[in-house]
Design a protein around this motif. Structure first.
Motif, mmCIF file in Angstrom:
data_model
loop_
_atom_site.group_PDB
_atom_site.id
_atom_site.type_symbol
_atom_site.label_atom_id
_atom_site.label_comp_id
_atom_site.label_asym_id
_atom_site.label_seq_id
_atom_site.Cartn_x
_atom_site.Cartn_y
_atom_site.Cartn_z
ATOM 1 N N ARG A 1 -11.757 -12.127 -8.792
ATOM 2 C CA ARG A 1 -10.925 -12.109 -10.005
ATOM 3 C C ARG A 1 -11.546 -13.029 -11.068
ATOM 4 O O ARG A 1 -11.690 -12.646 -12.226
ATOM 5 C CB ARG A 1 -9.490 -12.532 -9.679
ATOM 6 N N ARG B 1 -3.353 -4.476 -9.089
ATOM 7 C CA ARG B 1 -3.390 -5.667 -8.212
ATOM 8 C C ARG B 1 -4.029 -6.868 -8.899
ATOM 9 O O ARG B 1 -4.972 -6.724 -9.669
ATOM 10 C CB ARG B 1 -4.185 -5.440 -6.921
ATOM 11 N N LEU C 1 -13.128 -4.912 4.209
ATOM 12 C CA LEU C 1 -11.950 -4.032 4.277
ATOM 13 C C LEU C 1 -12.224 -2.778 5.103
ATOM 14 O O LEU C 1 -11.345 -2.276 5.786
ATOM 15 C CB LEU C 1 -11.501 -3.640 2.860
ATOM 16 N N GLY D 1 -3.381 -11.217 -3.679
ATOM 17 C CA GLY D 1 -4.185 -12.222 -2.981
ATOM 18 C C GLY D 1 -3.315 -13.115 -2.115
ATOM 19 O O GLY D 1 -3.604 -13.332 -0.926
ATOM 20 N N ARG E 1 -14.808 -3.538 -6.415
ATOM 21 C CA ARG E 1 -15.793 -3.428 -5.329
ATOM 22 C C ARG E 1 -17.217 -3.226 -5.821
ATOM 23 O O ARG E 1 -18.136 -3.090 -5.024
ATOM 24 C CB ARG E 1 -15.400 -2.282 -4.384
ATOM 25 N N ASP F 1 0.838 -1.194 0.000
ATOM 26 C CA ASP F 1 0.000 0.000 0.000
ATOM 27 C C ASP F 1 0.881 1.256 0.000
ATOM 28 O O ASP F 1 1.929 1.278 0.644
ATOM 29 C CB ASP F 1 -0.933 -0.021 1.229
ATOM 30 N N TYR G 1 -6.103 -3.596 6.437
ATOM 31 C CA TYR G 1 -4.711 -4.054 6.323
ATOM 32 C C TYR G 1 -3.700 -2.914 6.448
ATOM 33 O O TYR G 1 -2.505 -3.140 6.271
ATOM 34 C CB TYR G 1 -4.508 -4.751 4.984
ATOM 35 N N PHE H 1 -11.882 -12.963 -2.502
ATOM 36 C CA PHE H 1 -10.993 -12.146 -3.343
ATOM 37 C C PHE H 1 -10.695 -12.883 -4.651
ATOM 38 O O PHE H 1 -10.682 -12.284 -5.731
ATOM 39 C CB PHE H 1 -9.667 -11.865 -2.619
ATOM 40 N N PHE I 1 -1.245 -10.942 0.757
ATOM 41 C CA PHE I 1 -2.021 -10.428 1.899
ATOM 42 C C PHE I 1 -2.545 -11.550 2.790
ATOM 43 O O PHE I 1 -2.494 -11.440 4.009
ATOM 44 C CB PHE I 1 -3.162 -9.491 1.440
ATOM 45 N N THR I 2 -3.028 -12.642 2.190
ATOM 46 C CA THR I 2 -3.462 -13.751 3.058
ATOM 47 C C THR I 2 -2.253 -14.474 3.622
ATOM 48 O O THR I 2 -2.242 -14.858 4.804
ATOM 49 C CB THR I 2 -4.374 -14.738 2.300
ATOM 50 N N ARG J 1 -9.219 -2.916 -11.827
ATOM 51 C CA ARG J 1 -8.572 -3.011 -10.514
ATOM 52 C C ARG J 1 -9.223 -4.114 -9.704
ATOM 53 O O ARG J 1 -10.409 -4.384 -9.838
ATOM 54 C CB ARG J 1 -8.615 -1.683 -9.765
HETATM 55 P P1 DGP Z 1 -6.932 -1.301 -2.808
HETATM 56 O O1 DGP Z 1 -8.350 -1.101 -3.277
HETATM 57 O O2 DGP Z 1 -5.955 -1.520 -3.956
HETATM 58 O O3 DGP Z 1 -6.472 -0.267 -1.815
HETATM 59 O O4 DGP Z 1 -6.911 -2.721 -2.044
HETATM 60 C C1 DGP Z 1 -7.657 -2.896 -0.904
HETATM 61 C C2 DGP Z 1 -6.940 -3.691 0.143
HETATM 62 O O5 DGP Z 1 -7.164 -5.087 -0.078
HETATM 63 C C3 DGP Z 1 -5.435 -3.509 0.202
HETATM 64 O O6 DGP Z 1 -5.058 -3.400 1.586
HETATM 65 C C4 DGP Z 1 -4.886 -4.776 -0.365
HETATM 66 C C5 DGP Z 1 -5.931 -5.793 -0.072
HETATM 67 N N1 DGP Z 1 -6.037 -6.849 -1.081
HETATM 68 C C6 DGP Z 1 -6.069 -6.697 -2.425
HETATM 69 N N2 DGP Z 1 -6.257 -7.867 -3.035
HETATM 70 C C7 DGP Z 1 -6.336 -8.792 -2.055
HETATM 71 C C8 DGP Z 1 -6.550 -10.200 -2.045
HETATM 72 O O7 DGP Z 1 -6.708 -10.847 -3.077
HETATM 73 N N3 DGP Z 1 -6.579 -10.806 -0.825
HETATM 74 C C9 DGP Z 1 -6.432 -10.128 0.338
HETATM 75 N N4 DGP Z 1 -6.482 -10.810 1.483
HETATM 76 N N5 DGP Z 1 -6.235 -8.795 0.376
HETATM 77 C C10 DGP Z 1 -6.190 -8.142 -0.813
#
Ligand code: DGP
Length: 212
Positions: free
Chosen positions: A76, A97, A57, A102, A45, A15, A151, A72, A105-106, A41
């Motif tokens: 995709r 991303r 989130l 994915g 959402r 981030d 996160y 998540f 972060f997990t 992206r």
């Molecule tokens: P963003 O909209 O790019 O700020 O992403 C939102 C948040 O989600 C960012 O902290 C990263 C997290 N994130 C993005 N993709 C994934 C994913 O596939 N799995 C998880 N666990 N977190 C994700």
């Protein structure tokens, strides 16, 4: 003769590395130079699944960690038919991303191994290029405070960065590390150079499947 396919170009990074700014700049530059391009992206959402992710989130709901990982990934997969169609039509996709976020972060959560984290995303369209915007935690801190989302905490972001480093050892993916501490324009120039090369290569290659 069938038209040449577009390239799947992904920007990743922790981030505040500047991914969204750079995706916009790349998309605009490609369009201005007459190359068909679109931006996407993840998470997206706007879909039903994306709304569940967004509430999670924003700490408006709690979801079990495996469950949210699969959501998540599903977010995709639900875009794959559209992505394939666009790529086949010759449109280059600039994606903010992808599966690597994915896994990172997990994978940064306790009790998750990378192989388990990768499995639901195996077989997604494989990016022709993944650029990792590299920024040290201290440089990221200079860019101001984190927001309020789930996160956005320094310790967790460090763990995420480590997972990205592990993923980048996989040479079956075309990773390019970009020094995100440069000026916005210099980062853009690097990204543009790598992207143009990847677009040329993609024209003569079939779209592959990720992690297969
Ligand atoms: P963003 O909209 O790019 O700020 O992403 C939102 C948040 O989600 C960012 O902290 C990263 C997290 N994130 C993005 N993709 C994934 C994913 O596939 N799995 C998880 N666990 N977190 C994700």
């Amino acid at each position: 003769m069938a038209c040449k396919r577009g390239a799947l170009i992904v920007l990743e990074g922790v981030d505040r590395a500047g991914k969204t700014t750079q995706c916009n700049k790349l998309f605009e530059a490609l369009q201005q130079s007459g190359r068909p391009a679109e931006m996407m992206r993840f998470p997206d959402r706007t879909t039903t699944i994306g709304k569940l992710i967004s509430a999670y989130l924003e700490n408006k709901s709690d979801l079990e960690d495996h469950t949210v990982h699969l959501l998540f990934s599903a977010n995709r997969w639900e875009m794959v038919p559209l992505m394939k169609k666009k790529l086949e039509q010759g449109t280059t996709l600039v994606v903010d991303r992808y599966a690597f976020s994915g896994v990172a972060f997990t994978g940064a959560k306790p009790g998750f191994c990378l192989d388990w984290c990768k499995s639901p995303d195996v077989g997604l369209p494989k990016p022709d290029l993944v650029m990792f915007l590299q920024l040290s935690p201290s440089e990221a801190a200079l860019r101001g405070q984190f927001g309020e989302e789930r996160y956005e905490k320094s310790d967790f972001q460090r763990a995420v960065q480590n997972k990205f480093q592990q993923l980048m050892k996989d040479r079956s993916v075309n990773w390019q590390v970009i020094d995100a501490s440069q000026s916005v324009e210099d980062v853009h120039k690097d990204i543009m150079n790598h992207s143009l090369k990847a677009m040329t290569c993609a024209q003569n290659q079939a779209l592959a499947e990720l992690w297969k």
